[in-house]
Motif scaffolding. Structure first.
Motif, mmCIF file in Angstrom:
data_model
loop_
_atom_site.group_PDB
_atom_site.id
_atom_site.type_symbol
_atom_site.label_atom_id
_atom_site.label_comp_id
_atom_site.label_asym_id
_atom_site.label_seq_id
_atom_site.Cartn_x
_atom_site.Cartn_y
_atom_site.Cartn_z
ATOM 1 N N ALA A 85 -55.829 31.465 20.262
ATOM 2 C CA ALA A 85 -55.741 32.021 21.618
ATOM 3 C C ALA A 85 -54.338 32.514 21.957
ATOM 4 O O ALA A 85 -53.893 32.436 23.096
ATOM 5 C CB ALA A 85 -56.185 30.957 22.650
ATOM 6 N N GLY A 86 -53.639 33.041 20.950
ATOM 7 C CA GLY A 86 -52.283 33.555 21.161
ATOM 8 C C GLY A 86 -51.227 32.490 21.321
ATOM 9 O O GLY A 86 -50.090 32.796 21.665
ATOM 10 N N LEU A 87 -51.572 31.225 21.042
ATOM 11 C CA LEU A 87 -50.666 30.112 21.330
ATOM 12 C C LEU A 87 -50.223 29.349 20.088
ATOM 13 O O LEU A 87 -49.648 28.264 20.210
ATOM 14 C CB LEU A 87 -51.340 29.145 22.310
ATOM 15 N N GLY A 88 -50.457 29.871 18.927
ATOM 16 C CA GLY A 88 -50.072 29.162 17.706
ATOM 17 C C GLY A 88 -48.585 29.293 17.439
ATOM 18 O O GLY A 88 -48.147 30.181 16.713
ATOM 19 N N ILE A 89 -47.796 28.391 18.026
ATOM 20 C CA ILE A 89 -46.336 28.512 17.895
ATOM 21 C C ILE A 89 -45.685 27.325 17.202
ATOM 22 O O ILE A 89 -44.509 27.406 16.824
ATOM 23 C CB ILE A 89 -45.658 28.704 19.265
ATOM 24 N N HIS A 90 -46.417 26.211 17.030
ATOM 25 C CA HIS A 90 -45.738 25.034 16.484
ATOM 26 C C HIS A 90 -46.720 24.180 15.685
ATOM 27 O O HIS A 90 -47.664 23.630 16.248
ATOM 28 C CB HIS A 90 -45.119 24.199 17.616
ATOM 29 N N ALA A 91 -46.469 24.126 14.363
ATOM 30 C CA ALA A 91 -47.281 23.323 13.452
ATOM 31 C C ALA A 91 -48.723 23.807 13.400
ATOM 32 O O ALA A 91 -49.631 23.042 13.076
ATOM 33 C CB ALA A 91 -47.234 21.838 13.840
ATOM 34 N N GLY A 92 -48.930 25.086 13.696
ATOM 35 C CA GLY A 92 -50.257 25.673 13.679
ATOM 36 C C GLY A 92 -50.591 26.329 12.353
ATOM 37 O O GLY A 92 -50.051 25.973 11.296
ATOM 38 N N HIS A 152 -43.300 17.740 13.812
ATOM 39 C CA HIS A 152 -44.263 18.818 13.568
ATOM 40 C C HIS A 152 -45.663 18.257 13.394
ATOM 41 O O HIS A 152 -46.372 18.590 12.432
ATOM 42 C CB HIS A 152 -43.860 19.623 12.325
ATOM 43 N N GLY A 153 -46.066 17.421 14.330
ATOM 44 C CA GLY A 153 -47.386 16.833 14.242
ATOM 45 C C GLY A 153 -47.467 15.800 13.133
ATOM 46 O O GLY A 153 -46.473 15.478 12.474
ATOM 47 N N PRO A 154 -48.672 15.288 12.881
ATOM 48 C CA PRO A 154 -48.834 14.253 11.868
ATOM 49 C C PRO A 154 -48.951 14.778 10.438
ATOM 50 O O PRO A 154 -49.008 13.993 9.500
ATOM 51 C CB PRO A 154 -50.143 13.575 12.287
ATOM 52 N N ASP A 200 -49.895 17.002 4.668
ATOM 53 C CA ASP A 200 -51.063 16.111 4.639
ATOM 54 C C ASP A 200 -52.170 16.750 5.474
ATOM 55 O O ASP A 200 -52.298 16.503 6.669
ATOM 56 C CB ASP A 200 -50.692 14.742 5.210
ATOM 57 N N MET A 201 -52.966 17.589 4.829
ATOM 58 C CA MET A 201 -54.000 18.314 5.556
ATOM 59 C C MET A 201 -55.087 17.396 6.113
ATOM 60 O O MET A 201 -55.803 17.767 7.049
ATOM 61 C CB MET A 201 -54.621 19.388 4.673
ATOM 62 N N ALA A 202 -55.216 16.203 5.572
ATOM 63 C CA ALA A 202 -56.199 15.255 6.105
ATOM 64 C C ALA A 202 -55.843 14.841 7.533
ATOM 65 O O ALA A 202 -56.705 14.358 8.275
ATOM 66 C CB ALA A 202 -56.282 14.025 5.203
ATOM 67 N N ARG A 203 -54.577 15.038 7.926
ATOM 68 C CA ARG A 203 -54.143 14.655 9.265
ATOM 69 C C ARG A 203 -53.930 15.864 10.177
ATOM 70 O O ARG A 203 -53.491 15.712 11.320
ATOM 71 C CB ARG A 203 -52.854 13.827 9.184
ATOM 72 N N ALA A 204 -54.227 17.051 9.683
ATOM 73 C CA ALA A 204 -54.091 18.258 10.506
ATOM 74 C C ALA A 204 -55.135 18.260 11.617
ATOM 75 O O ALA A 204 -56.299 17.947 11.382
ATOM 76 C CB ALA A 204 -54.240 19.507 9.637
ATOM 77 N N GLU A 205 -54.725 18.621 12.829
ATOM 78 C CA GLU A 205 -55.655 18.634 13.951
ATOM 79 C C GLU A 205 -55.345 19.797 14.884
ATOM 80 O O GLU A 205 -54.196 20.187 15.074
ATOM 81 C CB GLU A 205 -55.575 17.316 14.725
ATOM 82 N N ARG A 206 -56.404 20.339 15.452
ATOM 83 C CA ARG A 206 -56.273 21.452 16.393
ATOM 84 C C ARG A 206 -55.802 20.945 17.751
ATOM 85 O O ARG A 206 -56.289 19.920 18.248
ATOM 86 C CB ARG A 206 -57.629 22.147 16.557
#
Length: 270
Positions: free
Chosen positions: A164-171, A37-39, A187-193
């Motif tokens: 943009a209607g695409l937030g389906i995973h780790a968004g 689920h992302g970093p 770890d919100m410091a590693r959250a990225e779009r």
């Protein structure tokens, strides 16, 4: 769960199962996943949220009068879209299907006649629909699949970052929910779009109710595996989404309890 009486089926004895369950009993099986689920989010995100949301809904549905029970979350499922990422633990579709059939067979040996999959991982959805019919045909169970939580892409402004209607995973939505349930794991410091804007601009192809689906792997959209924008996620947004999800699930479970294949007899209203 928060109720005074546990609704966990696995906490009953085998004798109590036969004594307390009836053909009107509903058994809920949360289905999650262990996957990348992302970093910024834990591998257990889907299993964690499925269990928390289903547990809260079952507890509240029991308070509303349903004879409803919950099984431990089915954690290892169909996550091959994240097969490329270390830490993902996934089953082949046929392994999972065989597992679902075996679970259905076991539930059919109890007095309960209704099984509800409360699913927290999108990759399970199609297979669970197939399992609904398979278990109904083989064992005569009434079977249902429903989401454990509401999946909604951020739309900007108060709804969080525009996905943009695409937030389906780790968004935005998923990250907000984990911030509400287990903030120590985020770890919100590693959250990225990471939003594939070119797909969001398409009329027919996409996610979240677009009519044309397609085969994909999560790293098709970038190395992070994120599909969405978690950067504006908050625990407050997660709490609101959690409550909305549980309330909708309870309404769905109440309707499931009334479901019948045959129309009720008509007649004059008393």
């Amino acid at each position: 769960m928060t109720g005074t009486a546990s609704r966990r089926l696995d906490e009953l004895s085998g004798t109590a199962v036969t004594e307390r369950l009836t053909e009107d009993s509903i058994i809920v099986l949360p289905t999650g996943a262990i996957e990348h689920h992302g970093p910024h989010l834990p591998l257990s995100t889907d299993a964690l949220l499925a269990g928390a949301l289903a547990g809260a809904a079952v507890d509240r549905a029991a308070d509303a009068g349903l004879d409803i029970w919950i099984l431990p979350t089915l954690t290892y499922t169909k996550s091959d879209e994240h097969h490329w990422a270390p830490g993902t633990v996934w089953l082949n579709w046929d392994t999972l299907m065989a597992t679902l059939v075996d679970i259905g067979r076991s539930i059919a040996a109890t007095p309960a006649r209704t099984l509800v999959f409360m699913n927290g991982h999108g990759g399970n959805g199609a297979l669970l629909q197939v399992a609904n019919r398979e278990l109904h045909r083989r064992f005569g169970l009434k079977t249902f699949t429903m989401p454990a939580g509401i999946q909604r892409a951020g739309a900007g402004g108060d709804a969080g970052a525009d996905e943009a209607g695409l937030g389906i995973h780790a968004g935005h939505g998923e990250t907000s929910l984990v911030l509400h349930v287990r903030p120590d794991l985020v770890d919100m410091a590693r959250a990225e779009r990471n939003v594939p804007e070119h797909i969001g601009a398409m009329e027919f192809i996409g996610f979240n109710n677009k009519p044309v689906s397609f085969g994909w792997l999560s790293n098709d959209f970038g190395a992070s595996g994120v599909i969405g924008d978690p950067t504006a996620a908050t625990a407050e947004a997660g709490a609101a989404l959690f409550e909305e999800s549980v309330a909708r699930s309870v309404d769905a479970l109440l309707e499931i309890s009334r479901f019948t294949f045959e129309a009720p007899p008509s007649g004059p209203t008393p």
